[in-house]
Design a protein around this motif. Structure first.
Motif, short mmCIF file in Angstrom:
data_model
loop_
_atom_site.label_atom_id
_atom_site.label_comp_id
_atom_site.label_asym_id
_atom_site.label_seq_id
_atom_site.Cartn_x
_atom_site.Cartn_y
_atom_site.Cartn_z
N THR A 158 34.91 -16.19 8.98
CA THR A 158 34.47 -15.86 10.35
C THR A 158 34.07 -17.13 11.08
N VAL A 159 32.93 -17.72 10.67
CA VAL A 159 32.42 -18.97 11.23
C VAL A 159 31.78 -19.73 10.06
N GLY A 166 28.80 -21.14 7.81
CA GLY A 166 27.45 -20.66 7.52
C GLY A 166 26.58 -21.81 7.02
N LEU A 190 18.36 -13.17 8.05
CA LEU A 190 19.57 -13.83 7.56
C LEU A 190 20.46 -12.83 6.82
N THR A 208 29.45 -6.96 7.49
CA THR A 208 28.08 -7.05 6.97
C THR A 208 27.46 -5.67 7.05
N LEU A 234 11.64 -7.60 7.51
CA LEU A 234 12.17 -6.22 7.46
C LEU A 234 12.31 -5.74 6.01
N VAL A 289 18.07 -5.44 4.22
CA VAL A 289 18.73 -6.75 4.11
C VAL A 289 20.20 -6.60 4.51
N ARG A 294 26.89 -9.33 2.85
CA ARG A 294 28.29 -9.58 3.20
C ARG A 294 28.99 -10.25 2.03
N SER A 322 30.89 -11.86 11.63
CA SER A 322 31.24 -10.57 11.03
C SER A 322 30.74 -9.38 11.84
N LEU A 361 26.10 -2.64 14.96
CA LEU A 361 25.08 -3.54 15.49
C LEU A 361 25.68 -4.79 16.13
N LEU A 385 19.03 -3.04 17.45
CA LEU A 385 18.92 -2.77 16.00
C LEU A 385 19.02 -4.05 15.18
N MET A 398 20.49 -9.98 18.07
CA MET A 398 21.25 -9.68 19.28
C MET A 398 20.38 -9.77 20.53
O1 TXA Z 1 30.12 -13.90 10.00
C1 TXA Z 1 28.90 -13.94 9.84
O2 TXA Z 1 28.21 -12.92 9.74
C2 TXA Z 1 28.25 -15.34 9.75
C3 TXA Z 1 28.78 -16.01 8.48
C4 TXA Z 1 28.10 -17.32 8.20
O3 TXA Z 1 28.67 -15.12 7.39
N1 TXA Z 1 26.82 -15.23 9.74
C5 TXA Z 1 26.10 -14.91 10.85
O4 TXA Z 1 24.74 -14.93 10.66
O5 TXA Z 1 26.59 -14.64 11.92
P1 TXA Z 1 23.70 -14.95 11.86
O6 TXA Z 1 22.41 -15.23 11.21
O7 TXA Z 1 24.11 -15.90 12.91
O8 TXA Z 1 23.67 -13.49 12.40
C6 TXA Z 1 23.09 -12.47 11.61
C7 TXA Z 1 22.82 -11.27 12.45
C8 TXA Z 1 21.66 -11.43 13.40
O9 TXA Z 1 21.97 -10.82 14.64
C9 TXA Z 1 20.54 -10.67 12.68
O10 TXA Z 1 19.59 -10.17 13.55
C10 TXA Z 1 21.32 -9.57 11.99
O11 TXA Z 1 22.48 -10.21 11.53
N2 TXA Z 1 20.59 -9.05 10.80
C11 TXA Z 1 20.33 -9.69 9.65
N3 TXA Z 1 19.58 -8.92 8.82
C12 TXA Z 1 19.38 -7.75 9.47
C13 TXA Z 1 18.68 -6.55 9.15
N4 TXA Z 1 18.04 -6.40 8.00
N5 TXA Z 1 18.68 -5.55 10.06
C14 TXA Z 1 19.34 -5.69 11.25
N6 TXA Z 1 20.02 -6.81 11.61
C15 TXA Z 1 20.04 -7.84 10.74
#
Ligand code: TXA
Ligand code: MG
Length: 341
Positions: free
Chosen positions: A33-34, A36, A62, A95, A112, A115, A118, A178, A193, A227, A231
């Motif tokens: 995707t991108v 990490g 995360l 994810t 939270l 978790v 992915r 993702s 989400l 959620l 975002m």
């Molecule tokens: O493609 C991807 O998902 C990339 C690569 C590196 O795997 N990762 C990514 O991570 O985009 P990040 O941290 O930029 O975005 C993670 C998103 C955030 O919007 C976060 O709020 C949401 O996932 N998230 C993580 N844990 C969560 C949870 N327990 N409940 C709701 N949202 C969650």
């Protein structure tokens, strides 16, 4: 901090990077995707380091990355919907949010009880997780608020000197992060989400109910939380304010032609077809109008490529398929600023 750059990853260098993860360090690595920014997901301190390196608020949780869907039950409470999704789409750009088990620290989940899990399909990501022997917590490897990185030069620009290791894996395939889903309380449907490479149409092959979170396409009223906490933040932003233009091809072309002719200090994010009218000066194309995969692949690289201008005008992308992900990232980058032509 000196940052080791692994330009030609092989087993020996990936073993070194995996040892860095195990000992609490940070490694930026490619996924489909991108890119990490990874640390040991079982180490509460590693998550703190990730937030610090990115300049990210620590209430934004995360994603933990696993080598195999069968490992998920060690870290979270799995359910039938998870395995249905995993069978259909994992490894890949999906994810899933599940209740966490105690071994996952609250620093990883932003406090939270759930978790995000992915299983990336990129061979370097998969090898790194296997060699580390622990799940890897990783947000996108950009400085907080900047467009996500889809090339090695992007992570070098954002993170050189801030993390232990950077791994070059070339260009990321999908180019948008993702798709994030959370099973509904009855376990039969999905909340969407964040849109991504696994489209709504694809999710509908495993469930009848996909409920997109309102914040994907609209600005939420003050005080409401999406959620997915992440975002909420203004995101993906280029160096200049972005404005989306909604209207016909003709209306778009005449609006931006006027601006360019009047010498406004602006940039234009458009399609290949528009270049015949607008020329190459001050314009950057996402790709052909009907090639949504190309537009997703190029989106963040285009947002990073604009020089400092006063304003960037952008095409309003189609919301079909992966187009919804492109639309969602652009409207967030624009802070929901849309001009109806
Ligand atoms: O493609 C991807 O998902 C990339 C690569 C590196 O795997 N990762 C990514 O991570 O985009 P990040 O941290 O930029 O975005 C993670 C998103 C955030 O919007 C976060 O709020 C949401 O996932 N998230 C993580 N844990 C969560 C949870 N327990 N409940 C709701 N949202 C969650
Ligand atoms: Mg991100």
């Amino acid at each position: 901090m000196t940052t080791e750059k692994i330009l030609h990853p092989d087993t020996a260098s990936l073993k070194r990077a995996a040892a860095v993860i195990r000992s609490g360090g940070l490694v930026a690595f490619p996924t489909e995707t991108v890119y990490g920014l990874g640390g040991n997901a079982l180490d509460a301190e590693a998550a703190v380091k990730i937030y610090r390196a990115k300049g990210r608020p620590s209430d934004n949780p995360l994603i933990i990355h696993l080598a195999d869907a069968r490992d998920a039950e060690k870290y979270c409470v799995t359910n039938e919907m998870f395995y249905r999704l995993a069978d259909a789409f994992c490894p890949g750009p999906l994810t899933v949010i599940l209740p966490k088990k105690d071994c996952i620290p609250y620093t990883v989940t932003g406090g939270l009880d759930t978790v995000a899990v992915r299983i990336p399909s990129h061979p370097i990501a998969n090898a790194l997780i296997r060699l580390a022997g622990v799940p890897i917590a990783a947000p996108s490897a950009n400085l907080s608020g900047k467009p996500s990185p889809t090339r090695f030069s992007h992570i070098e620009h954002d993170l050189d000197g801030r993390v232990d290791v950077l791994i070059d894996g070339g260009e990321c395939d999908f180019g948008v992060e993702s798709t994030i889903v959370k099973p509904t309380d009855d376990g039969k449907g999905l909340h969407l989400l964040r849109p991504g490479g696994i489209t709504i149409e694809m999710l509908l092959t495993v469930t009848d109910t996909v409920i997109p979170d309102k914040c994907l396409t609209e600005k939420l009223p003050e005080g409401t939380r999406p959620l997915a906490p992440g975002m909420m933040y203004r995101h993906y932003a280029p160096d200049a304010p972005l404005v989306l233009l909604e209207g016909s091809d003709e209306a778009f072309l005449s609006f931006v032609s006027e601006k360019l002719k009047a010498g406004e200090d602006c940039g234009v994010l458009c399609y290949d077809e528009d270049l015949a009218v607008l020329g190459e000066h001050r314009t950057i194309s996402l790709g052909p109008k009907d090639e949504r995969n190309t537009q997703a692949h190029r989106l963040f690289e285009c947002l990073r490529a604009f020089p400092k201008v006063e304003r960037i005008y952008s095409r309003m992308p189609s919301r079909e398929g992966i187009g919804l992900a492109v639309f969602n990232r652009l409207i967030k980058a624009a802070g929901y600023c849309v001009i109806k032509l």
